[in-house]
Design a protein around this motif. Structure first.
Motif: not given
Length: 411
Positions: A364-371
């Motif tokens: 989830x943290x990776x997705x937040x960074x990317x979006x």
């Protein structure tokens, strides 16, 4: 006073050179030591004999015959010698006793209540734990060359921590150097985790780091702390405070800025349980869970929800538990971005995190960074060593210090 040309000083220097070679060589012959150190055969043979007599080296059973002459003796570091690493955290102690090749011979982990123990109690428990592990390993006090203790506080070059943090730092740096047997070095726990996770030890210059040699290792258990490898070297700061995460108290608009993943999961699960309108599998009959430790500072009653409970609820599709992970992931993403922006690190390693939650948080943290943010973005990865990164780093640091300046610790 000895000069640089003094035979006594020169012999001491040569002693350290051969001993430093032996610490990293495994079995070796005098010829190999000559090649590695550029010393004469007579010097190497004399020093090896002296080290055998002093107990630093031992002769191996096998010999190697070179040509028609006498067989060449083989040497190795004495197998009885040990180093130790201690992770002296706020809520746990881990001890690792290892040989001089870094192989663990004894160790363990136990929970502690540092606020109840106080400074003297922390030193006493660490000493008892270390002595128990030494006894288990058959290690005499004279065989223990060096112990490195990792603590959750800034540590300067002299092993001192600043006053501050409402007494937290002095409590953590409780006087281990004077209270433990043998030579003791105190180091910040996140720095040790960074050295272990990045493949560096000692001064941070050896080994290959994950990424390009620019990484932040974020301790994420009970409290956030970071160890920083920048341009291939460990950053320390004038008072040992590089990587200290006090800025999070100002960064986040809540009272839990420096709380780590485990503490946040329990705290936010407690909020869920206090809302009777929320449907959640975390709400179980009293006594069915494993109680957390009492908070001796504020006298709060024990609760039954644990980090493992939150992770299990997330896996079962519990919406309230999933929102807890979302909140943690949002926080991790922003901390990672802040570290990358300030220090230009390309990798943020999450170390010391509860294994039950780390995978879900990473996704989830990776997705937040990317979006939500724009490149360059740090690569978020899980630590290889889990909750054992600090104690592994302590042992590796002890071995690196021995190799760099063996006479300081072996004389």
């Amino acid at each position: 006073m000895d000069s640089a040309r003094s035979p006594r000083l020169l012999r001491r220097i040569n002693f350290g050179v051969v001993l430093g070679y032996a610490l990293g060589a495994g079995e070796f012959t005098a010829a190999r030591a000559m090649e590695a150190t550029s010393l004469t055969r007579a010097t190497v043979l004399g020093l090896c004999t002296e080290m055998v007599e002093a107990g630093w080296l031992e002769e191996c059973g096998a010999t190697t015959r070179i040509g028609p002459g006498r067989p060449a003796h083989r040497y190795r570091i004495a197998g009885r010698l040990r180093v130790a690493g201690i992770d002296a955290g706020e809520h746990h102690f881990s001890v690792r006793v290892a040989d001089l090749h870094g192989e663990q011979v004894a160790g363990g982990r136990e929970e502690v209540d540092s606020w109840a123990l106080g400074r003297e109690g922390r030193v006493r428990v660490a000493r008892e734990f270390l002595e128990t592990s030494m006894a288990e390993a058959g290690c005499r006090q004279e065989d223990l060359l060096l112990t490195v203790v990792g603590i959750p506080a800034p540590v300067d070059a002299e092993g001192r921590s600043p006053e501050g943090q409402h007494g937290f730092w002095p409590l953590m740096n409780a006087g281990f150097a004077a209270g433990l047997p043998g030579r003791v070095v105190i180091e910040n726990d996140a720095n040790l985790a960074a050295l272990a996770e990045s493949g560096r030890a000692g001064d941070g210059s050896d080994g290959a780091a994950r990424g390009s040699g620019n990484s932040a290792t974020l301790l994420t258990g009970e409290r956030f702390g970071s160890g920083l490898i920048v341009d291939g070297r460990l950053l320390r700061g004038a008072r040992g405070g590089a990587g200290e995460m006090r800025l999070l108290d100002a960064f986040f608009d809540d009272p839990e800025g420096t709380s780590g993943i485990a503490a946040l999961a329990r705290s936010w699960a407690r909020e869920v349980l206090e809302d009777p309108a929320l449907e959640t599998s975390l709400r179980r009959p009293p006594g069915t869970g494993v109680p957390d430790s009492l908070d001796s500072r504020d006298g709060h009653a024990a609760v039954t929800v644990t980090v493992a409970d939150v992770a299990a609820a997330v896996s079962a599709g519990d919406a309230a538990a999933s929102r807890i992970v979302d909140r943690i992931s949002w926080r991790i993403a922003r901390i990672a971005l802040a570290l990358a922006s300030l220090l230009d690190v390309d990798t943020v390693i999450l170390a010391g995190a509860p294994a039950d939650l780390i995978d879900a948080v990473l996704v989830r943290a990776r997705r937040i960074l990317e979006t939500e943010f724009y490149p360059p973005l740090p690569c978020l990865v899980a630590g290889r060593l889990g909750v054992h990164g600090v104690v592994h780093g302590a042992v590796e640091h002890a071995l690196a210090l021995l190799r760099e300046d063996p006479l300081q610790y072996l004389s």
